[in-house]
Design a protein around this motif. Structure first.
Motif, short mmCIF file in Angstrom:
data_model
loop_
_atom_site.label_atom_id
_atom_site.label_comp_id
_atom_site.label_asym_id
_atom_site.label_seq_id
_atom_site.Cartn_x
_atom_site.Cartn_y
_atom_site.Cartn_z
N ASP A 35 8.36 14.95 83.35
CA ASP A 35 8.21 15.70 84.45
C ASP A 35 9.36 15.74 86.00
O ASP A 35 9.00 16.29 86.37
CB ASP A 35 6.78 15.26 84.83
CG ASP A 35 5.67 15.60 83.96
OD1 ASP A 35 6.22 16.51 83.03
OD2 ASP A 35 4.75 15.05 83.46
N GLN A 36 9.67 14.25 85.41
CA GLN A 36 11.28 14.06 86.74
C GLN A 36 12.43 14.54 86.37
O GLN A 36 13.37 13.79 87.11
CB GLN A 36 10.68 12.57 86.89
CG GLN A 36 9.58 11.48 87.53
CD GLN A 36 8.79 12.01 86.52
OE1 GLN A 36 9.06 11.65 84.75
NE2 GLN A 36 7.10 11.92 86.47
N GLY A 37 12.79 14.83 84.97
CA GLY A 37 13.75 14.90 85.18
C GLY A 37 13.94 15.37 83.06
O GLY A 37 13.62 15.10 82.46
N ARG A 38 15.20 14.79 82.85
CA ARG A 38 15.77 15.10 81.44
C ARG A 38 17.03 13.76 80.88
O ARG A 38 17.66 13.88 82.28
CB ARG A 38 15.79 16.09 81.10
CG ARG A 38 17.38 16.74 81.91
CD ARG A 38 17.03 18.62 81.11
NE ARG A 38 18.01 19.36 81.85
CZ ARG A 38 18.95 20.26 80.82
NH1 ARG A 38 18.04 21.02 79.80
NH2 ARG A 38 19.85 20.83 82.05
N VAL A 39 16.88 13.36 80.19
CA VAL A 39 18.48 12.88 79.73
C VAL A 39 18.72 12.75 78.50
O VAL A 39 18.26 12.63 77.82
CB VAL A 39 17.84 11.05 79.78
CG1 VAL A 39 16.98 10.72 78.92
CG2 VAL A 39 19.02 10.14 79.63
N ARG A 40 20.40 12.48 78.13
CA ARG A 40 20.43 12.57 76.90
C ARG A 40 22.13 11.86 76.83
O ARG A 40 22.67 11.84 77.59
CB ARG A 40 21.28 14.30 76.42
CG ARG A 40 22.03 14.68 77.22
CD ARG A 40 21.96 16.14 76.62
NE ARG A 40 23.18 16.89 77.40
CZ ARG A 40 23.61 18.35 77.51
NH1 ARG A 40 23.24 18.89 76.46
NH2 ARG A 40 24.65 18.77 78.04
N LEU A 41 22.58 11.27 75.24
CA LEU A 41 23.74 10.93 74.87
C LEU A 41 24.73 11.90 74.87
O LEU A 41 24.85 13.37 74.17
CB LEU A 41 23.13 9.73 73.88
CG LEU A 41 24.80 9.51 73.64
CD1 LEU A 41 24.88 8.30 74.97
CD2 LEU A 41 24.16 8.04 71.72
N VAL A 42 25.26 11.92 75.14
CA VAL A 42 27.04 12.69 75.12
C VAL A 42 28.15 11.89 74.71
O VAL A 42 28.86 11.35 74.79
CB VAL A 42 27.41 13.68 76.38
CG1 VAL A 42 26.38 14.46 76.84
CG2 VAL A 42 27.63 12.78 77.23
N ALA A 43 29.34 12.67 73.80
CA ALA A 43 30.30 11.97 73.65
C ALA A 43 31.46 13.31 73.94
O ALA A 43 31.71 14.53 74.03
CB ALA A 43 30.10 12.48 71.64
N GLY A 44 32.74 13.00 74.14
CA GLY A 44 34.02 13.33 74.35
C GLY A 44 34.76 13.90 73.62
O GLY A 44 35.67 14.77 73.61
N GLY A 45 34.54 13.68 71.94
CA GLY A 45 35.06 14.50 71.00
C GLY A 45 34.39 15.21 69.92
O GLY A 45 32.23 14.50 70.64
N GLU A 46 34.41 15.88 69.50
CA GLU A 46 33.74 16.13 68.18
C GLU A 46 33.50 15.44 66.86
O GLU A 46 32.73 15.39 66.06
CB GLU A 46 34.72 17.39 68.14
CG GLU A 46 34.26 19.32 69.62
CD GLU A 46 33.08 19.04 69.63
OE1 GLU A 46 32.34 19.08 68.64
OE2 GLU A 46 32.81 20.07 70.76
N GLY A 47 34.91 14.45 67.40
CA GLY A 47 34.43 13.73 66.06
C GLY A 47 35.49 12.60 66.51
O GLY A 47 36.21 12.70 67.37
N GLN A 94 38.18 3.66 69.59
CA GLN A 94 37.41 3.90 70.86
C GLN A 94 36.93 5.12 71.08
O GLN A 94 37.93 5.94 71.43
CB GLN A 94 37.64 3.02 71.84
CG GLN A 94 36.62 2.85 72.84
CD GLN A 94 37.15 1.70 74.25
OE1 GLN A 94 37.99 2.19 74.88
NE2 GLN A 94 37.20 0.50 73.93
N VAL A 95 36.07 5.51 71.09
CA VAL A 95 35.57 6.89 71.56
C VAL A 95 35.05 6.80 73.32
O VAL A 95 34.32 5.98 73.63
CB VAL A 95 34.56 7.62 70.55
CG1 VAL A 95 35.85 7.83 69.03
CG2 VAL A 95 33.40 7.13 69.85
N PRO A 96 34.66 7.97 74.12
CA PRO A 96 33.92 7.69 75.06
C PRO A 96 32.87 8.56 74.56
O PRO A 96 32.38 9.79 74.24
CB PRO A 96 34.96 8.98 75.98
CG PRO A 96 35.70 9.70 75.02
CD PRO A 96 35.59 8.49 73.37
N LEU A 97 31.93 8.08 75.21
CA LEU A 97 30.74 8.79 75.50
C LEU A 97 29.80 8.42 76.88
O LEU A 97 30.93 8.11 77.51
CB LEU A 97 29.90 7.69 74.69
CG LEU A 97 29.85 7.34 73.10
CD1 LEU A 97 29.16 6.29 72.41
CD2 LEU A 97 30.23 8.26 72.60
N GLY A 98 28.49 9.04 76.94
CA GLY A 98 28.36 9.21 78.03
C GLY A 98 26.49 9.19 78.04
O GLY A 98 25.43 10.16 77.28
#
Length: 236
Positions: free
Chosen positions: A38-50, A56-60
């Motif tokens: 009800d207050q918003g939303r959150v998810r895990l994202v990645a800076g690359g398709e692979g 090391q890979v960038p996430l957010g």
């Protein structure tokens, strides 16, 4: 510029605990499903398709909060706690380090807290055990979102990055932009801290002498100290 120390108390609010789960999206999306509240939303994202060829890979960790709701910085102030991730169950993950962009100060009901509102991405540097191999992420997320009341949440986010080219995804630019907002351990002629000391006889007062060119219009300072101690807004 001085700030008063204060003990860190629990949030004076109604607390609810909601447990949910957000499954993995398709790998080509470079993002988990949203965990929606009800207050918003959150998810895990990645800076690359692979995963590419680097170790090391960038996430957010991407938060999209409704108006007047906030989450907390790594040192939250008088109340609250920051988002926490447990990567148990992930495959090919050696370590994951969160970066914390510069936060905003909130003054509510006599409490001084520090965090984020609206949209924010917390950058994460994920180190692989085997460079070039697929990365399967499972993140148990615990966080607190507050307005006039506080609501804690727990959920699970999942994301798979396949072996293959690390072509930048749609999330590469936002992750990099928020990573650039992380405070750096450096001083320049334009901005430097000349001294920091506790006032004799008043250990709850921290005095900072700051030099800035041009002068700061509305200076603020966020002080991190031992657990149980939080500093309020500075007096200039």
């Amino acid at each position: 510029m001085t700030g008063h120390g204060a003990r860190c108390f629990g949030a004076v609010a109604l607390f609810l605990l909601v447990v949910g789960a957000a499954g993995a999206a398709r790998a080509e999306d470079a993002a988990s499903d949203w965990f929606v509240t009800d207050q918003g939303r959150v998810r895990l994202v990645a800076g690359g398709e692979g995963v590419g060829t680097a170790d090391q890979v960038p996430l957010g960790l991407e938060f999209d909060l409704k108006p007047h709701w906030k989450i907390y910085w790594r040192s939250p102030g008088d109340a609250g706690y920051p988002p926490q991730l447990d990567w148990t169950g992930s495959d090919n993950l050696a370590a994951a380090k969160i970066s914390w962009p510069a936060p905003t100060r909130f003054s509510v009901l006599g409490l001084e807290t520090v965090g984020y509102e609206g949209h924010v991405v917390l950058p994460i540097a994920a180190t692989l055990i085997h460079a070039g191999a697929a990365l399967r992420l499972k993140a148990a997320l615990r966080y607190l979102t507050c307005s006039n009341i506080c609501v804690p949440y727990e959920t699970s986010l999942a994301l798979v990055l396949p072996a293959g080219p690390g072509t930048p995804s749609a999330f590469a630019a936002p992750i990099a932009r928020y990573a650039a907002l992380e405070p750096r351990r450096q001083q320049t002629p334009a901005l430097s801290i000349r001294s920091a000391r506790a006032i004799p006889g008043k250990p709850e007062i921290l005095e900072l002498r700051v030099v800035a060119d041009p002068p700061l219009a509305m200076p603020d300072v966020f002080v991190e100290g031992p657990d149980g101690i939080a500093f309020g807004a500075p007096r200039v």
